[in-house]
Write an enzyme that holds these catalytic residues in place. Structure first.
Site, mmCIF file in Angstrom:
data_model
loop_
_atom_site.group_PDB
_atom_site.id
_atom_site.type_symbol
_atom_site.label_atom_id
_atom_site.label_comp_id
_atom_site.label_asym_id
_atom_site.label_seq_id
_atom_site.Cartn_x
_atom_site.Cartn_y
_atom_site.Cartn_z
ATOM 1 C CG LEU A 14 -2.274 0.680 1.086
ATOM 2 C CD1 LEU A 14 -3.050 0.199 -0.122
ATOM 3 C CD2 LEU A 14 -3.114 0.477 2.326
ATOM 4 C CG HIS A 15 3.133 1.938 -3.646
ATOM 5 N ND1 HIS A 15 2.939 2.896 -4.607
ATOM 6 C CD2 HIS A 15 2.787 0.757 -4.221
ATOM 7 C CE1 HIS A 15 2.503 2.329 -5.720
ATOM 8 N NE2 HIS A 15 2.406 1.023 -5.503
ATOM 9 C CB ALA A 16 2.691 7.181 -2.868
#
Length: 89
Positions: A14-16
């Site tokens: 769940l990155h940017a």
């Protein structure tokens, strides 16, 4: 109140970009949305809060939704996480 255990299955976590997609979707709902992971609980409508959890591929978290549109919110957010791999995230 709805509490769901969700596992991140996409390769990058769940990155940017996925966190931004999450916040955009979560913000559509009136319900309170929280994410709990490793004894930390953050506002599910805060991109900085979500990124601070460092949710990588294989991470599990609790989605806690409370409010009048909780069922729809919980289902939409769970679907979003489950479909991240299909979106190239």
């Amino acid at each position: 109140m709805i509490i769901k255990e969700i596992t991140i299955r996409n390769s990058s976590g769940l990155h940017a970009r996925p966190a931004s997609m999450w916040v955009q979707m979560a913000s559509r709902y009136q319900s309170s949305i929280k994410i709990k992971s490793n004894n930390s609980e953050v506002d599910g409508k805060s991109i900085l809060g979500i990124l601070s959890l460092g949710l990588a591929s294989g991470s599990q978290f609790e989605l806690i939704v409370d409010g009048k549109d909780e069922q729809e919110a919980a289902e939409s957010l769970e679907t979003l996480v489950n479909n991240l791999e299909n979106q190239g995230e």
